[in-house]
Write a protein that holds these residues in place. Structure first.
Motif, PDB file in Angstrom:
ATOM      1  N   ALA A  56       0.834  -1.210   0.000  1.00 51.60           N
ATOM      2  CA  ALA A  56       0.000   0.000   0.000  1.00 51.60           C
ATOM      3  C   ALA A  56       0.868   1.258   0.000  1.00 51.60           C
ATOM      4  O   ALA A  56       0.593   2.216  -0.738  1.00 51.60           O
ATOM      5  CB  ALA A  56      -0.929  -0.005   1.207  1.00 51.60           C
ATOM      6  N   ILE A  57       1.915   1.257   0.798  1.00 50.17           N
ATOM      7  CA  ILE A  57       2.800   2.427   0.844  1.00 50.17           C
ATOM      8  C   ILE A  57       3.564   2.565  -0.473  1.00 50.17           C
ATOM      9  O   ILE A  57       3.780   3.683  -0.959  1.00 50.17           O
ATOM     10  CB  ILE A  57       3.751   2.337   2.060  1.00 50.17           C
ATOM     11  N   TYR A  58       3.950   1.432  -1.071  1.00 53.05           N
ATOM     12  CA  TYR A  58       4.641   1.466  -2.360  1.00 53.05           C
ATOM     13  C   TYR A  58       3.746   2.067  -3.446  1.00 53.05           C
ATOM     14  O   TYR A  58       4.166   2.947  -4.202  1.00 53.05           O
ATOM     15  CB  TYR A  58       5.085   0.053  -2.744  1.00 53.05           C
ATOM     16  N   ILE A  59       2.503   1.619  -3.507  1.00 48.63           N
ATOM     17  CA  ILE A  59       1.579   2.157  -4.517  1.00 48.63           C
ATOM     18  C   ILE A  59       1.296   3.633  -4.265  1.00 48.63           C
ATOM     19  O   ILE A  59       1.263   4.446  -5.202  1.00 48.63           O
ATOM     20  CB  ILE A  59       0.292   1.314  -4.552  1.00 48.63           C
ATOM     21  N   TRP A 106       4.670   0.479 -13.102  1.00 54.53           N
ATOM     22  CA  TRP A 106       4.112  -0.113 -11.879  1.00 54.53           C
ATOM     23  C   TRP A 106       5.165  -0.857 -11.086  1.00 54.53           C
ATOM     24  O   TRP A 106       4.961  -1.127  -9.905  1.00 54.53           O
ATOM     25  CB  TRP A 106       2.964  -1.057 -12.208  1.00 54.53           C
ATOM     26  N   TRP A 107       6.286  -1.221 -11.706  1.00 53.25           N
ATOM     27  CA  TRP A 107       7.315  -1.936 -10.965  1.00 53.25           C
ATOM     28  C   TRP A 107       8.626  -1.181 -11.075  1.00 53.25           C
ATOM     29  O   TRP A 107       9.232  -1.078 -12.136  1.00 53.25           O
ATOM     30  CB  TRP A 107       7.486  -3.355 -11.488  1.00 53.25           C
ATOM     31  N   HIS A 108       9.036  -0.626  -9.947  1.00 55.57           N
ATOM     32  CA  HIS A 108      10.294   0.096  -9.851  1.00 55.57           C
ATOM     33  C   HIS A 108      11.056  -0.528  -8.681  1.00 55.57           C
ATOM     34  O   HIS A 108      10.790  -0.197  -7.526  1.00 55.57           O
ATOM     35  CB  HIS A 108      10.022   1.579  -9.618  1.00 55.57           C
ATOM     36  N   LEU A 156      12.340  -1.383  -2.888  1.00 59.60           N
ATOM     37  CA  LEU A 156      13.282  -1.717  -1.817  1.00 59.60           C
ATOM     38  C   LEU A 156      13.403  -0.579  -0.806  1.00 59.60           C
ATOM     39  O   LEU A 156      13.501  -0.815   0.402  1.00 59.60           O
ATOM     40  CB  LEU A 156      14.650  -2.066  -2.401  1.00 59.60           C
ATOM     41  N   TYR A 157      13.391   0.634  -1.286  1.00 60.58           N
ATOM     42  CA  TYR A 157      13.456   1.796  -0.396  1.00 60.58           C
ATOM     43  C   TYR A 157      12.228   1.844   0.512  1.00 60.58           C
ATOM     44  O   TYR A 157      12.349   1.995   1.726  1.00 60.58           O
ATOM     45  CB  TYR A 157      13.572   3.072  -1.236  1.00 60.58           C
ATOM     46  N   VAL A 158      11.043   1.694  -0.069  1.00 56.89           N
ATOM     47  CA  VAL A 158       9.804   1.736   0.717  1.00 56.89           C
ATOM     48  C   VAL A 158       9.746   0.561   1.693  1.00 56.89           C
ATOM     49  O   VAL A 158       9.382   0.733   2.860  1.00 56.89           O
ATOM     50  CB  VAL A 158       8.578   1.743  -0.226  1.00 56.89           C
TER      51      VAL A 158
END
Length: 108
Positions: free
Chosen positions: A31-34, A47-49, A54-56
């Protein structure tokens, strides 16, 4: 129910709680990544970084670990304080230093 049945049920409950906790962490990370992708306006294009993920994930896991360690240390301090106050009240009969631990006098 005997001791061993209780122990087996407690072990199953513990495994279930650990699984649910892990699942909740994974959902929070996603959820935080999105939300981060939308915040940086990368969501419709990419949509995929992996670097961002990894940072999030790292920041989220570190924040959860710090909060958990803080809560564990607070509960350990509270338990120690309660035991010391209960012993103090038991041996001296004086509750001057332990005003917030009133349940000790009721249970001893």
């Amino acid at each position: 129910m005997n001791f061993f049945e209780h122990q087996d049920r407690a072990r199953q409950n513990t495994q279930q709680l650990i699984g649910l906790f892990s699942l909740s962490i994974a959902v929070m990370i996603m959820a935080i990544y999105i939300a981060t992708l939308f915040l940086f306006r990368m969501a419709p294009r990419i949509w995929w970084h992996p670097g961002m993920f990894l940072y999030v994930a790292g920041i989220t896991i570190v924040a959860i670990a710090i909060g958990s360690l803080y809560k564990i240390s607070y509960l350990r301090w509270l338990f120690t304080r309660t035991i010391i106050c209960c012993l103090f009240i038991t041996f001296t009969g004086n509750s001057y230093f332990c005003k917030n631990v009133s349940y000790c006098t009721n249970n001893i």
